[in-house]
Write a protein that holds these residues in place. Structure first.
Motif, PDB file in Angstrom:
ATOM      1  N   THR A  11       0.833  -1.206   0.000  1.00  0.00           N
ATOM      2  CA  THR A  11       0.000   0.000   0.000  1.00  0.00           C
ATOM      3  C   THR A  11       0.864   1.252   0.000  1.00  0.00           C
ATOM      4  O   THR A  11       0.623   2.195  -0.770  1.00  0.00           O
ATOM      5  CB  THR A  11      -0.931   0.003   1.238  1.00  0.00           C
ATOM      6  OG1 THR A  11      -1.777  -1.143   1.183  1.00  0.00           O
ATOM      7  CG2 THR A  11      -1.776   1.264   1.283  1.00  0.00           C
TER       8      THR A  11
ATOM      9  N   LEU B 106       2.475   1.719  -3.420  1.00  0.00           N
ATOM     10  CA  LEU B 106       1.515   2.125  -4.449  1.00  0.00           C
ATOM     11  C   LEU B 106       1.092   3.574  -4.270  1.00  0.00           C
ATOM     12  O   LEU B 106       0.880   4.288  -5.256  1.00  0.00           O
ATOM     13  CB  LEU B 106       0.303   1.197  -4.444  1.00  0.00           C
ATOM     14  CG  LEU B 106       0.584  -0.238  -4.905  1.00  0.00           C
ATOM     15  CD1 LEU B 106      -0.681  -1.075  -4.855  1.00  0.00           C
ATOM     16  CD2 LEU B 106       1.181  -0.264  -6.304  1.00  0.00           C
ATOM     17  N   ARG B 107       0.978   4.021  -3.028  1.00  0.00           N
ATOM     18  CA  ARG B 107       0.670   5.443  -2.801  1.00  0.00           C
ATOM     19  C   ARG B 107       1.794   6.327  -3.332  1.00  0.00           C
ATOM     20  O   ARG B 107       1.546   7.399  -3.893  1.00  0.00           O
ATOM     21  CB  ARG B 107       0.449   5.692  -1.305  1.00  0.00           C
ATOM     22  CG  ARG B 107      -0.899   5.201  -0.806  1.00  0.00           C
ATOM     23  CD  ARG B 107      -1.017   5.347   0.691  1.00  0.00           C
ATOM     24  NE  ARG B 107      -2.350   4.984   1.156  1.00  0.00           N
ATOM     25  CZ  ARG B 107      -2.623   4.595   2.405  1.00  0.00           C
ATOM     26  NH1 ARG B 107      -1.636   4.544   3.316  1.00  0.00           N
ATOM     27  NH2 ARG B 107      -3.847   4.278   2.761  1.00  0.00           N
TER      28      ARG B 107
ATOM     29  N   VAL C 189       1.378   6.437  -7.166  1.00  0.00           N
ATOM     30  CA  VAL C 189       0.276   7.315  -7.552  1.00  0.00           C
ATOM     31  C   VAL C 189       0.710   8.775  -7.428  1.00  0.00           C
ATOM     32  O   VAL C 189       0.458   9.592  -8.313  1.00  0.00           O
ATOM     33  CB  VAL C 189      -0.982   7.036  -6.701  1.00  0.00           C
ATOM     34  CG1 VAL C 189      -2.035   8.116  -6.928  1.00  0.00           C
ATOM     35  CG2 VAL C 189      -1.555   5.668  -7.033  1.00  0.00           C
TER      36      VAL C 189
ATOM     37  N   LEU D  44      -3.773  -4.593  -9.766  1.00  0.00           N
ATOM     38  CA  LEU D  44      -3.501  -3.319  -9.097  1.00  0.00           C
ATOM     39  C   LEU D  44      -3.079  -2.263 -10.112  1.00  0.00           C
ATOM     40  O   LEU D  44      -3.473  -1.090 -10.000  1.00  0.00           O
ATOM     41  CB  LEU D  44      -2.429  -3.502  -8.015  1.00  0.00           C
ATOM     42  CG  LEU D  44      -2.902  -4.274  -6.785  1.00  0.00           C
ATOM     43  CD1 LEU D  44      -1.727  -4.660  -5.907  1.00  0.00           C
ATOM     44  CD2 LEU D  44      -3.929  -3.456  -5.996  1.00  0.00           C
ATOM     45  N   TYR D  45      -2.316  -2.655 -11.098  1.00  0.00           N
ATOM     46  CA  TYR D  45      -1.908  -1.737 -12.171  1.00  0.00           C
ATOM     47  C   TYR D  45      -3.150  -1.154 -12.856  1.00  0.00           C
ATOM     48  O   TYR D  45      -3.254   0.057 -13.066  1.00  0.00           O
ATOM     49  CB  TYR D  45      -1.024  -2.488 -13.173  1.00  0.00           C
ATOM     50  CG  TYR D  45      -0.825  -1.789 -14.488  1.00  0.00           C
ATOM     51  CD1 TYR D  45       0.181  -0.840 -14.660  1.00  0.00           C
ATOM     52  CD2 TYR D  45      -1.650  -2.081 -15.588  1.00  0.00           C
ATOM     53  CE1 TYR D  45       0.360  -0.193 -15.876  1.00  0.00           C
ATOM     54  CE2 TYR D  45      -1.477  -1.434 -16.800  1.00  0.00           C
ATOM     55  CZ  TYR D  45      -0.476  -0.496 -16.937  1.00  0.00           C
ATOM     56  OH  TYR D  45      -0.308   0.147 -18.134  1.00  0.00           O
TER      57      TYR D  45
ATOM     58  N   LEU E 110      -5.222   1.183 -10.363  1.00  0.00           N
ATOM     59  CA  LEU E 110      -4.577   2.449 -10.032  1.00  0.00           C
ATOM     60  C   LEU E 110      -4.450   3.365 -11.239  1.00  0.00           C
ATOM     61  O   LEU E 110      -4.479   4.591 -11.085  1.00  0.00           O
ATOM     62  CB  LEU E 110      -3.218   2.207  -9.388  1.00  0.00           C
ATOM     63  CG  LEU E 110      -3.283   1.508  -8.024  1.00  0.00           C
ATOM     64  CD1 LEU E 110      -1.913   1.444  -7.387  1.00  0.00           C
ATOM     65  CD2 LEU E 110      -4.267   2.183  -7.087  1.00  0.00           C
ATOM     66  N   ASN E 111      -4.323   2.788 -12.432  1.00  0.00           N
ATOM     67  CA  ASN E 111      -4.279   3.638 -13.619  1.00  0.00           C
ATOM     68  C   ASN E 111      -5.558   4.453 -13.748  1.00  0.00           C
ATOM     69  O   ASN E 111      -5.516   5.642 -14.052  1.00  0.00           O
ATOM     70  CB  ASN E 111      -4.045   2.797 -14.877  1.00  0.00           C
ATOM     71  CG  ASN E 111      -2.599   2.815 -15.290  1.00  0.00           C
ATOM     72  OD1 ASN E 111      -2.101   3.811 -15.800  1.00  0.00           O
ATOM     73  ND2 ASN E 111      -1.905   1.724 -15.055  1.00  0.00           N
TER      74      ASN E 111
ATOM     75  N   LEU F 284      -7.627   5.217 -11.329  1.00  0.00           N
ATOM     76  CA  LEU F 284      -7.663   6.153 -10.205  1.00  0.00           C
ATOM     77  C   LEU F 284      -6.843   7.401 -10.536  1.00  0.00           C
ATOM     78  O   LEU F 284      -7.260   8.530 -10.242  1.00  0.00           O
ATOM     79  CB  LEU F 284      -7.124   5.478  -8.938  1.00  0.00           C
ATOM     80  CG  LEU F 284      -7.124   6.322  -7.660  1.00  0.00           C
ATOM     81  CD1 LEU F 284      -8.534   6.771  -7.289  1.00  0.00           C
ATOM     82  CD2 LEU F 284      -6.497   5.538  -6.512  1.00  0.00           C
TER      83      LEU F 284
ATOM     84  N   VAL G 124      -8.340   9.040  -2.154  1.00  0.00           N
ATOM     85  CA  VAL G 124      -7.316   8.359  -2.947  1.00  0.00           C
ATOM     86  C   VAL G 124      -6.473   7.451  -2.062  1.00  0.00           C
ATOM     87  O   VAL G 124      -6.223   6.290  -2.390  1.00  0.00           O
ATOM     88  CB  VAL G 124      -6.432   9.380  -3.694  1.00  0.00           C
ATOM     89  CG1 VAL G 124      -5.230   8.699  -4.329  1.00  0.00           C
ATOM     90  CG2 VAL G 124      -7.249  10.116  -4.762  1.00  0.00           C
TER      91      VAL G 124
ATOM     92  N   VAL H  84      -6.506   3.286  -2.431  1.00  0.00           N
ATOM     93  CA  VAL H  84      -5.302   2.487  -2.690  1.00  0.00           C
ATOM     94  C   VAL H  84      -5.231   1.346  -1.683  1.00  0.00           C
ATOM     95  O   VAL H  84      -4.995   0.185  -2.048  1.00  0.00           O
ATOM     96  CB  VAL H  84      -4.030   3.351  -2.641  1.00  0.00           C
ATOM     97  CG1 VAL H  84      -2.778   2.468  -2.690  1.00  0.00           C
ATOM     98  CG2 VAL H  84      -4.015   4.352  -3.788  1.00  0.00           C
TER      99      VAL H  84
END
Length: 200
Positions: A86, A89-90, A93, A153-154, A157-158, A160, A176, A180
Motif C-alpha cells: 500500500t 503504491l501510494r 500514484v 492493481l496496475y 490504479l491507472n 484512479l 485516494v 489504494v
C-alpha cells in the motif's frame, strides 16, 4: 536531421506539454517550437514528420515516469507485507500524478494510437514492458501477491490516476489514500488476514 541530443530531448518534452494542453490536433511543429522557445523551423529540422513527434513523445513519457535509482532501491526496504505494498503504491500514484502533463499527454497518445499503427506499436511495446517490469520487480522483491495481483492493481490504479488528473473533484486526497489501501486489501485478501496462508 540534426543530432544535438539535448535539443532533441527539449523538443520532445515541449511536444509532451503541447499534447497535454492542446491535444493531438494541436501538436504541430510550430507549436513545439513556440513551447520550447526556439526559432521557428527548429522542430522540423529534428523530426522528419509529425508522426515522429508522436512516437518520440510516447517513449519519452515512459523515460520520465521511471523512478530514480534511490527510489527504486527504497522499494526493497521495509517489511514484505500488504501494508508495504500500500505504501509503495501510494508513492507511485503520487509520483505519476506529479507529472500531470506527461500522464495527460499519454492519454492523448493512447487515443491517437487508435488511428496511427506505428504509434500503437510503440505504446504497446512500452506499456507491455512496463507492466512486465513491474511484475518482475514485485516478485523478486518478496512482496505478497503474484503476477495477476500486480496486473490487477496496475489496472485499478491507472484509472484512479485518470480520475485524479482529469476530474480531481471526484475523489479527495483522503479518498485516494483510502482507495489504494482498499484495492490492496481486496486484491491481496489472503495475505491481509491474520489467518491467511501467506504470500502466493
Amino acid at each position: 536531421m540534426r543530432r544535438n541530443p539535448e535539443r532533441r530531448a527539449a523538443l520532445v518534452d515541449a511536444a509532451i506539454e503541447v499534447l497535454a494542453r492542446d491535444g493531438a490536433r494541436g501538436l504541430t511543429f510550430r507549436a513545439v517550437d513556440a513551447e520550447a522557445g526556439v526559432p521557428a523551423g527548429t522542430a522540423s529540422n529534428y523530426f522528419a514528420k509529425r508522426d515522429e513527434l508522436f512516437t518520440q513523445a510516447g517513449g519519452r513519457i515512459y523515460e520520465r515516469l521511471q523512478p530514480d535509482a534511490t527510489t527504486l532501491a527504497g522499494t526493497r526496504e521495509g517489511p514484505r507485507d500488504a501494508a508495504r505494498v500500500t505504501e509503495l503504491l501510494r508513492e507511485i500514484v503520487g509520483r505519476i500524478s506529479a507529472f500531470r502533463t506527461g500522464y495527460l499527454a499519454l492519454l492523448e497518445l493512447r487515443l491517437e494510437a487508435t488511428r496511427r499503427p506505428e504509434l500503437r506499436d510503440v505504446l504497446t511495446e512500452r506499456v507491455r514492458a512496463d507492466v512486465e517490469a513491474n511484475v518482475a520487480h514485485h516478485l523478486e522483491s518478496g512482496l505478497p501477491g503474484d503476477a495477476t495481483s500486480v496486473r490487477l492493481l496496475y489496472l485499478a490504479l491507472n484509472w484512479l490516476i485518470v480520475e485524479r488528473l482529469t476530474l480531481p473533484g471526484v475523489f479527495s486526497e483522503e479518498d485516494v489514500r483510502r482507495l489504494v489501501a482498499d484495492a490492496v486489501e481486496r486484491v491481496l485478501p489472503a495475505v491481509t488476514r491474520p489467518d491467511g496462508p501467506g504470500p502466493s
